[in-house]
Design an enzyme around this catalytic site. Structure first.
Site, PDB file in Angstrom:
ATOM      1  N   GLY A 149       0.790  -1.179  -0.004  1.00  0.00           N
ATOM      2  CA  GLY A 149      -0.027   0.004   0.034  1.00  0.00           C
ATOM      3  C   GLY A 149       0.645   1.278   0.121  1.00  0.00           C
ATOM      4  O   GLY A 149       2.027   1.146   0.079  1.00  0.00           O
ATOM      5  N   LEU A 150       0.084   2.382  -0.065  1.00  0.00           N
ATOM      6  CA  LEU A 150       0.815   3.770  -0.020  1.00  0.00           C
ATOM      7  C   LEU A 150       1.816   3.918   1.059  1.00  0.00           C
ATOM      8  O   LEU A 150       2.963   4.405   0.585  1.00  0.00           O
ATOM      9  CB  LEU A 150      -0.311   4.929  -0.011  1.00  0.00           C
ATOM     10  CG  LEU A 150       0.242   6.412  -0.096  1.00  0.00           C
ATOM     11  CD1 LEU A 150       0.539   6.585  -1.380  1.00  0.00           C
ATOM     12  CD2 LEU A 150      -0.890   7.072   0.629  1.00  0.00           C
ATOM     13  N   LEU A 151       1.339   3.698   2.168  1.00  0.00           N
ATOM     14  CA  LEU A 151       2.517   3.921   3.320  1.00  0.00           C
ATOM     15  C   LEU A 151       3.370   2.632   3.463  1.00  0.00           C
ATOM     16  O   LEU A 151       4.505   2.777   3.637  1.00  0.00           O
ATOM     17  CB  LEU A 151       1.612   4.287   4.708  1.00  0.00           C
ATOM     18  CG  LEU A 151       2.532   4.364   5.858  1.00  0.00           C
ATOM     19  CD1 LEU A 151       3.402   5.723   5.724  1.00  0.00           C
ATOM     20  CD2 LEU A 151       1.676   4.498   6.755  1.00  0.00           C
ATOM     21  N   ALA A 207      -5.176  -1.366   6.365  1.00  0.00           N
ATOM     22  CA  ALA A 207      -6.281  -0.942   6.811  1.00  0.00           C
ATOM     23  C   ALA A 207      -7.259  -0.297   5.693  1.00  0.00           C
ATOM     24  O   ALA A 207      -6.975  -0.019   4.702  1.00  0.00           O
ATOM     25  CB  ALA A 207      -5.904   0.342   7.729  1.00  0.00           C
ATOM     26  N   TYR A 221     -15.303   5.348  10.003  1.00  0.00           N
ATOM     27  CA  TYR A 221     -13.800   5.277  10.000  1.00  0.00           C
ATOM     28  C   TYR A 221     -12.951   5.626  11.145  1.00  0.00           C
ATOM     29  O   TYR A 221     -12.012   4.964  11.657  1.00  0.00           O
ATOM     30  CB  TYR A 221     -13.162   6.209   8.913  1.00  0.00           C
ATOM     31  CG  TYR A 221     -11.591   6.255   8.876  1.00  0.00           C
ATOM     32  CD1 TYR A 221     -10.770   5.020   8.607  1.00  0.00           C
ATOM     33  CD2 TYR A 221     -11.029   7.419   8.943  1.00  0.00           C
ATOM     34  CE1 TYR A 221      -9.440   5.102   8.560  1.00  0.00           C
ATOM     35  CE2 TYR A 221      -9.739   7.727   8.852  1.00  0.00           C
ATOM     36  CZ  TYR A 221      -8.966   6.404   8.695  1.00  0.00           C
ATOM     37  OH  TYR A 221      -7.609   6.572   8.928  1.00  0.00           O
ATOM     38  N   LYS A 248     -11.061   3.125  13.765  1.00  0.00           N
ATOM     39  CA  LYS A 248      -9.428   3.090  14.092  1.00  0.00           C
ATOM     40  C   LYS A 248      -9.293   3.332  15.638  1.00  0.00           C
ATOM     41  O   LYS A 248      -8.146   2.804  16.278  1.00  0.00           O
ATOM     42  CB  LYS A 248      -8.723   4.344  13.256  1.00  0.00           C
ATOM     43  CG  LYS A 248      -8.792   4.124  11.850  1.00  0.00           C
ATOM     44  CD  LYS A 248      -7.868   2.774  11.662  1.00  0.00           C
ATOM     45  CE  LYS A 248      -6.524   3.098  11.806  1.00  0.00           C
ATOM     46  NZ  LYS A 248      -5.505   1.860  11.311  1.00  0.00           N
TER      47      LYS A 248
END
Length: 309
Positions: free
Chosen positions: A12-14, A70, A136, A140
């Protein structure tokens, strides 16, 4: 001997940046994914399967674990609440139990959306009372609680809250910031009639900065050994660059040399299906006290450099 870092959501992005950062810091960096996993470089691990998680950790024997997988998009969480709870809460609890039973340091990536973001409340300290405005944020926050409940007392569970992220992406849709570039291109058409939020304040933070902070934080907590029991359990990292989505779009238009005649900035949308907070700016005071460098890349400079490529 090199330390070993295990990163879930490494496709993923991170996650991709976290994997690179640990590798560059001299760690053995191991990543996992699911739908985009490419064994053997990225292990395929189903986070709904406790046995699969246990097996991956027993095979790789990491010192630190970073659950990067996530559902990070509020609209998608509302569209699939069961899926959001399964990934953001249940999977986080499974990973926490696996880490705790193996004495692995776990750093859970959370969000500024755990706070209500009402005008006048920010910046939020880590011990401020959470009050998320959407599903969301609630999932979290529940993930945070699961990690701290399972791993916190032993000093093995840490939460790192971050705001909206941007950076090198495989597709712009990976980031709520990068995707605005697509909106800018569409707004070249003066009849596009695109409404863009010019009310909610954002603090876009680069994934490379977050990855660097994770490496520094993990190193400090592992070196502390048993003394980490007394170290802070909730940390926060954010850029100080404050901007709305509409302002970001105008910056992208300037960088790309495009008109945005087809886009209009809008105020608070009180009828929005998924409510957003106004200002959830995170205080980085605790990270600074730990000696972690909280400086971030300049937003405009990064995008100008990115546009050249």
């Amino acid at each position: 001997m090199s330390k070993i870092a295990f990163v879930t959501g490494a496709t993923g992005l991170l996650g991709r940046q976290v994997l690179r950062a640990f590798d560059r810091a001299g760690w053995i960096a191991v990543g996992s994914g699911f739908s985009r996993a490419t064994p053997p470089s990225i292990l395929k691990v189903d986070l709904e399967d406790q046995h699969a998680i246990d097996s991956a950790l027993d095979k790789t024997k990491p010192h630190a674990l970073f659950p990067g997988a996530a559902n990070r998009f509020p609209d998608k969480c509302d569209a699939d609440p069961d899926g959001a709870r399964a990934l953001n809460i249940a999977a986080s609890r499974r990973i926490a139990h696996a880490a705790q039973s193996r004495s692995i340091l776990l750093i859970y990536i959370s969000t500024d959306y755990v706070f209500a973001g009402r005008p006048g409340e920010a910046p939020y300290e880590p011990d401020a009372t959470p009050n998320p405005t959407n599903l969301y944020g609630r999932t979290k926050l529940a993930g945070e609680k699961a990690v701290l409940e399972v791993c916190g007392k032993a000093g093995l569970g840490i939460v790192l809250r971050v705001p909206v992220l941007y950076g090198h992406a495989e597709t712009n849709a990976e980031s709520a910031v990068n995707v605005l570039v697509d909106a800018v291109w569409k707004a070249c058409d003066k009849d596009a009639n695109i409404n863009m939020d010019d009310w909610s304040l954002r603090y876009p933070t680069n994934t490379e900065d977050v990855a660097r902070v994770l490496v520094d934080t993990a190193t400090r907590y592992l070196v502390a050994d048993e003394a980490r029991v007394a170290m802070p359990k909730v940390l926060q990292f954010s850029s100080e660059y404050r901007v709305t989505k509409f302002q970001m779009c105008k910056s992208f238009a300037e960088i790309l040399g495009l008109p945005v005649d087809g886009m209009t900035g809008t105020g608070e949308d009180k009828s929005a299906a998924v409510p957003r907070p106004y200002d959830t700016h995170l205080s980085t005071k605790v990270l600074k006290e730990l000696g972690v460098d909280v400086r971030t890349m300049d937003f405009q400079d990064w995008w100008y450099a990115s546009a050249k490529h």
